[in-house]
Design a protein around this motif. Structure first.
Motif: not given
Lengths: 436, 462
Positions: A21-22, A25-26, A28-29, A51, A55, A58, A90, B334, B338, B390
């Motif tokens: 997850d960490d 989550v980075s 940014m789409r 991307r 998704a 996730e 990112s 960025a 996160p 989150r």
């Protein structure tokens, strides 16, 4: 498969993916990966680009979808070329995500029987692997039909179910390992080099492994190459998520390599180089303390052959007259994007007499091979390869050079399929030809 | 998904099996865009590959009452292409990606909506001409998306934004009928200026099939520099002074201290980390002498307004280095946390010092990490909040801070969005910036052109 990667239920699978997850989550789409992804460039489908894949992972991790089967299928529609990671604003650790996710999902789904047989039984045993190659090279003759003389490819109707309609290089009579045995030479004052030939140079292009040996000898390097103990670097099994097989192969290689001290680990295979340098290190926690310290050392010692010649041996590659056969260069993803090596092979090519270097458009776009990707997604691989080929012929070369034997197999296929009269060569082969 | 199998079959017959995505896995990958908002999974995703099938797709969808969201590369920052809930249909334009004409004599180009901005700009440059709009996402954004969101970029001050280059549009109305507006001529007063209405319409009025863009001759000379300031005030006064001196730099960008520091930490390019702000300025023109003259004037204005250091690029390499600072601003921010919330409330240029101090106050009030960079010459700043979505408590503070940023921008006679669009993210603020009558007028307009309210209903005006 080791337990840590074997979730048994969908909820458990989700829980294990939450470990990522960490990392996930980075993202940014922003979608910038769309501009560089070769698969997306061919299909225009968001699930094929990073991307979209992030998704989906996730969604699976958060149990927003239960379709692990299809998420896995989309996840595997990826060449692991690393273009997205190199261009990610990112700085998402995309290769980390993919390799770990493939391990977790493969643990949940299990590997197919054929993969299991190859990964667990054949790859870890150099003797058996070589024996099989020898048998194949004897038996290939009745089944092979010459496809393109210049490129040096054949077709094998009998293999079509496995290889698609791929034009394949003919297998040599003798592998590099069986021709040379293990090599241990003190050299003439140069650094001690552990030469990691890699499976493809050893078994498919032994001329390339020979060229590497010749070059190292020419420059007086000490050479340590325990061919009877070295096994596959582990990238095919890691890409398939088989971490247990990866552990086994890496351990065998480390055991072989720890027997002699060396200054550098050098390989003519861009994919082996990036895997040994980056992925052994990425998964180093899986190994014993002794192996971990060896991995640390190898992480800083591993180099692609062309970079080694320029950066360490400081061979003075002076630009030649630039007359003669036109040669162009394809950047292997695992060399340019993973290891940042792109100037060195060009410097070598530009120095070679009798060759005139010409840059092709989009030299660093992926060739579309991607190891087992090309087996399971041959049509897609071919489509990506075709754009590569179209860029290659734009400079009307007689030779297309590269620094990765895996790319060579793809380039040979696509040039041959198009009936182009273009030789496919490794930079090291071209350089070795000029040495006495 | 509750769409009838017959309807799906009709789409497949029209577009081909491969161009209709029905599997959940494929649809999930179109549930979002680049805005930090809740994803909505569409019921169906279709990829028309010709103008004709695009028109028939719209008719089929509209007749069957499907909410329609048209999507290019999905890079917008306001949720403008997040699908509509219910039986939402996503129409992808990325297969309609042909550059149909680049006319070097009459300085225009005709393209399909799915052409990527950077590919277009490169193709235009190869003919010796120039298409200036350069949104940050140009490597992936589509021209259709640029028109629908009126994308800006770094060159806005001198060269304008997407709307300044759109000469004509062909688009499908809700009946799938092709509407043509504008022309290939410099002047055109035929009919209503419907093209102007299509600009920043965010997919609410029709679906583009062809776009005609104006091209210009490229500048032949340029000069870039970086000016370093102890106070934001000094940087901002410089911006005002440059404009007052009637010089229009092609780019005039601002980075605050937070940005300077994160960029420097990431890329070590020798930025002044003690500075309160830097300005990155480039002047261009058709003659080196004129450019040099402008550059000298700009330099002296920088000094006059308090710049303590001015670095003028002596060659292409140094120029590249100056712009590297700007290019790395968003990526560096960025990477810090996160989640990156990128805003673009815009104020009149002269209000930049107030805006920056308000932004700093807001960041402090809500205890948030914020860096601000942007197009100072346009008053278009990008306050960028770094957080972790989150962390619900933190994210609530982010939302409150964003609301307050809008409040402040409006108080300073600014606007909600300079270039990112309204979409879902800012729709609730529309009335506050305008008034009730404006919203009603806009709704009437929408109802006239989209009687069933199926074109991106939840966006822009709600």
């Amino acid at each position: 498969m080791s337990n840590e990667y074997s979730p048994s239920s969908l909820t458990e699978l989700a829980k294990m993916l939450m470990q990522l997850d960490d990392l996930l989550v980075s993202c940014m789409r922003c979608g910038f990966c769309q501009s560089v992804c070769p698969v997306y460039g061919a299909t225009f489908r968001e699930a094929d680009v990073t991307r979209g894949k992030i998704a989906l992972l996730e969604d699976l991790a958060h149990e927003l979808t239960a379709d692990a089967e299809n998420v896995n299928e989309r996840l595997n529609r990826c060449l692991l070329c690393g273009s997205c990671e190199t261009n990610c604003p990112s700085g998402v650790n995309i290769m980390d995500i993919y390799l770990r996710a493939r391990a977790i999902v493969a643990g949940y789904k299990g590997l197919g029987t054929i993969k299991k047989l190859v990964f667990r039984f054949i790859l870890p045993k150099p003797g058996l692997f070589n024996f099989l190659v020898k048998i194949s090279s004897v038996f290939q003759k009745p089944f092979l039909k010459r496809a393109n003389q210049k490129v040096g490819t054949s077709t094998a109707a009998v293999l079509n179910p496995f290889l698609g309609r791929r034009h394949i290089p003919s297998l040599p009579g003798k592998t590099f390992a069986s021709a040379n045995g293990s090599v241990m030479e003190p050299g003439r004052g140069g650094p001690m080099v552990a030469l990691f030939p890699g499976c493809v140079p050893d078994k498919v292009f032994p001329g390339l492994a020979e060229a590497s040996l010749k070059i190292l000898r020419h420059h007086g390097a000490g050479i340590f190459c325990p061919t009877d103990e070295l096994v596959c670097c582990g990238i095919p099994v890691l890409a398939s998520g088989d971490v247990a097989a990866f552990d086994e192969l890496t351990k065998r290689n480390l055991e072989a390599l720890k027997k002699r001290p060396f200054d550098y680990l050098v390989t003519p295979c861009a994919t082996c180089a990036s895997n040994i340098k980056e992925n052994w290190h990425r998964f180093k926690d899986r190994f014993s303390a002794e192996h971990q310290s060896l991995i640390e050392k190898i992480h800083s010692q591993t180099m692609d052959l062309t970079a080694f010649l320029v950066k360490v041996l400081k061979v003075d590659f002076q630009p030649s007259q630039n007359e003669g056969k036109i040669v162009t260069y394809h950047d292997p993803c695992h060399l340019k994007k993973s290891l940042g090596v792109s100037a060195e092979p060009r410097a070598i090519l530009k120095s070679l007499p009798g060759l005139s270097f010409k840059e092709m458009p989009m030299a660093d776009s992926c060739c579309g091979f991607g190891g087992s990707f090309s087996l399971f997604h041959y049509d897609l691989s071919k489509q990506i390869g075709q754009s590569k080929r179209d860029n290659i012929v734009k400079v009307s070369p007689e030779v297309v050079a590269t620094s990765c034997p895996a790319c060579m197999m793809q380039l040979m296929d696509i040039m041959s399929q198009n009936n182009d009269q273009v030789e496919v060569k490794h930079v090291a082969e071209l350089y070795a030809d000029t040495l006495n | 998904m509750t769409l009838s199998p017959n309807l799906i079959l009709e789409f497949k017959t029209l577009l081909g099996e491969n161009n209709v995505l029905t599997e959940e896995t494929d649809r999930l990958a179109y549930a979002y865009d680049a805005a930090v908002l809740k994803p909505v999974t569409p019921a169906l995703v279709v990829m028309p590959t010709s103008e004709e099938t695009l028109g028939r797709t719209i008719k089929l969808a509209y007749d069957n009452g499907l909410p329609i969201t048209v999507r290019g590369s999905g890079t917008n920052l306001s949720g403008a292409v997040i699908p509509e809930p219910g039986d939402g249909l996503v129409i992808l334009t990325n297969r309609l990606n042909k550059i149909l004409e680049i006319n070097q004599e009459d300085l225009y180009a005709v393209v399909e909506p799915g052409v990527l901005t950077a590919n277009f700009a490169n193709a235009v440059a190869a003919t010796g001409l120039f298409y200036p709009p350069d949104p940050g996402s140009q490597a992936v954004s589509t021209l259709g998306g640029n028109v629908a969101l009126n994308a800006g970029g770094l060159r806005g001050l001198k060269y304008g934004v997407t709307k300044d280059y759109l000469m004509g549009v062909e688009f499908f109305d809700y009946n799938g009928e092709l509407v043509k507006t504008g022309s290939r001529t410099v002047k055109c007063v035929t009919g209503y200026n419907i093209g102007g209405l299509m600009i920043s319409s965010e997919g609410t009025l029709g679906v583009f099939s062809k776009l005609i863009f104006k091209l210009v001759p490229p500048p032949k000379a340029s000069q870039a520099m970086m000016a370093v300031y102890d106070t934001v005030q000094g940087a901002s006064e410089t911006v005002a002074a440059i404009i007052a001196a009637h010089i229009l730099p092609c780019t005039l960008e601002f980075l605050d201290q937070k940005c300077i520091r994160v960029v420097e930490a990431n890329s070590k390019i020798g930025l002044p980390t003690e500075a309160a702000a830097i300005l990155l300025i480039e002047v261009d023109g058709s003659h080196q002498a004129g450019v040099d003259e402008d550059a000298a004037k700009v330099k002296s204005l920088c000094t006059k307004c308090g710049a303590n250091d001015i670095r003028v690029a002596q060659n292409a390499d140094e120029k590249n280095k100056i712009w590297e600072a700007r290019r790395n601003a968003l990526p560096s921010l960025a990477r810090a946390r996160p989640t990156t919330v990128l805003e673009d409330a815009t104020v009149p240029r002269s209000k930049i010092p107030q805006m920056v101090s308000e932004l700093n106050r807001i960041a402090e009030k809500y205890k948030l990490e914020m860096g601000t960079f942007g197009h100072a010459g346009d008053g278009n700043l990008h306050p960028t909040i770094l957080c972790d979505k989150r962390d619900e408590e933190e994210y609530r503070r982010v939302e409150e801070a964003v609301d307050e940023i809008f409040d402040v921008a409006l108080k300073l006679q600014g606007t909600l969005s300079g270039e990112h669009g309204i979409g879902i993210a800012k729709a609730k603020w529309m009335e506050k910036e305008t008034n009730k009558a404006t919203i009603e007028f806009s709704k009437n307009l929408r109802r006239a052109l989209d009687p069933k309210y199926l074109f991106n209903a939840g966006k822009k005006i709600v």
